[in-house]
Design an enzyme around this catalytic site. Sequence first.
Site, PDB file in Angstrom:
ATOM      1  N   HIS A  42     -71.613  10.778  14.241  1.00  0.00           N
ATOM      2  CA  HIS A  42     -71.058  11.979  15.152  1.00  0.00           C
ATOM      3  C   HIS A  42     -70.573  11.132  16.228  1.00  0.00           C
ATOM      4  O   HIS A  42     -70.443  10.001  16.390  1.00  0.00           O
ATOM      5  CB  HIS A  42     -72.355  12.941  15.268  1.00  0.00           C
ATOM      6  CG  HIS A  42     -73.604  12.417  15.749  1.00  0.00           C
ATOM      7  ND1 HIS A  42     -73.547  11.722  17.046  1.00  0.00           N
ATOM      8  CD2 HIS A  42     -74.920  12.087  15.394  1.00  0.00           C
ATOM      9  CE1 HIS A  42     -74.676  10.940  17.141  1.00  0.00           C
ATOM     10  NE2 HIS A  42     -75.305  11.452  16.285  1.00  0.00           N
ATOM     11  N   HIS A  45     -72.567   8.504  17.903  1.00  0.00           N
ATOM     12  CA  HIS A  45     -72.434   6.869  17.185  1.00  0.00           C
ATOM     13  C   HIS A  45     -70.920   6.333  17.444  1.00  0.00           C
ATOM     14  O   HIS A  45     -71.032   4.999  18.013  1.00  0.00           O
ATOM     15  CB  HIS A  45     -72.541   7.172  15.678  1.00  0.00           C
ATOM     16  CG  HIS A  45     -73.848   7.636  15.323  1.00  0.00           C
ATOM     17  ND1 HIS A  45     -73.632   8.708  14.728  1.00  0.00           N
ATOM     18  CD2 HIS A  45     -74.791   7.207  15.326  1.00  0.00           C
ATOM     19  CE1 HIS A  45     -75.235   8.949  14.124  1.00  0.00           C
ATOM     20  NE2 HIS A  45     -75.696   7.976  14.679  1.00  0.00           N
TER      21      HIS A  45
END
Length: 291
Positions: A42, A45
Amino acid sequence: MPASANGRPRVITDPLEMRAVVNESRSAGRRVGLVPTMGALHQGHLSLVRAATDQCDATVVTIFVNPTQFGPGEDLASYPRDLDRDLDLLAPTGADLVFAPQAGVMYPPEHETYVEVGPTAEPLEGAHRPGHFRGVATIVLKLFQMVPADAAFFGRKDYQQTLVVERMVADLNLDIEIRVCPIVREPDGLAMSSRNVYLSPAERTSALAISQSLQLAEREVAAGNRGAADIERRVRRHLTSTGGVDVEYVALVAAGTVTPVSTIDQPTVLAIAARVGATRLIDNCELRPEA
Ligand code: AMP
């Protein structure tokens, strides 16, 4: 360390090949960044990946759902896995390589050596997830060996994890810089997490109480409240006020440590773990009394 033609990073699964590619890159004078993840990527990250691509010449993202950091009854089997989607998300970030080893390669049947973590790993997450940080430290050390990068990027979302990793790097004299990056949130405040996909729409609404209670604490400190017990009480009250949130812990600790404080007269981390339905969520913020 070129990315593949369609912009997706090249995928390597073999640890020896991985290490050879990184060593070659470093011998050529390139600074290599490492972003360890469990996939189901997501924007949180991806912010780490962007920090790595900004600060380094080559970036390796590892995607491995590490079985040894899950306890019995936790969500290892159901943890979301979609390598194809992850590679699509990584394509525009400039990540060069993905290291995605098989579990049987990381932990062959004869594997028996683990990192023994210390007091930093005991309270908070450690108390609620026995063995979790032993598994985290072990996989992080293994990844540092397989991807011998110059710097590794971690999210502040996992506050205690950053402390355990920094402790391990210092204690075991590891030759790698640790960079800690800010928490990325949804527009309504919910901290991004791979586990958010488990939440039903009603649970998703209940989960907002977590980030709201962090904001409440920030407002209290800004208004001059310095009492940790009082702030903890207010946070707990908010968390339980709308229903659907089961608090595991609310802790106020001196920033950079897991040591509880009674007075907020120094930078203090407010860390929360709670269950919303079957989903366990964590979040934290730093309270700065001088701000
Ligand atoms: P995970 O895949 O959950 O093991 O997380 C991999 C890395 O991403 C860890 O260093 C996390 O702290 C970081 N991370 C996860 N969620 C966020 C977020 N919302 N903001 C920033 N970093 C995050």
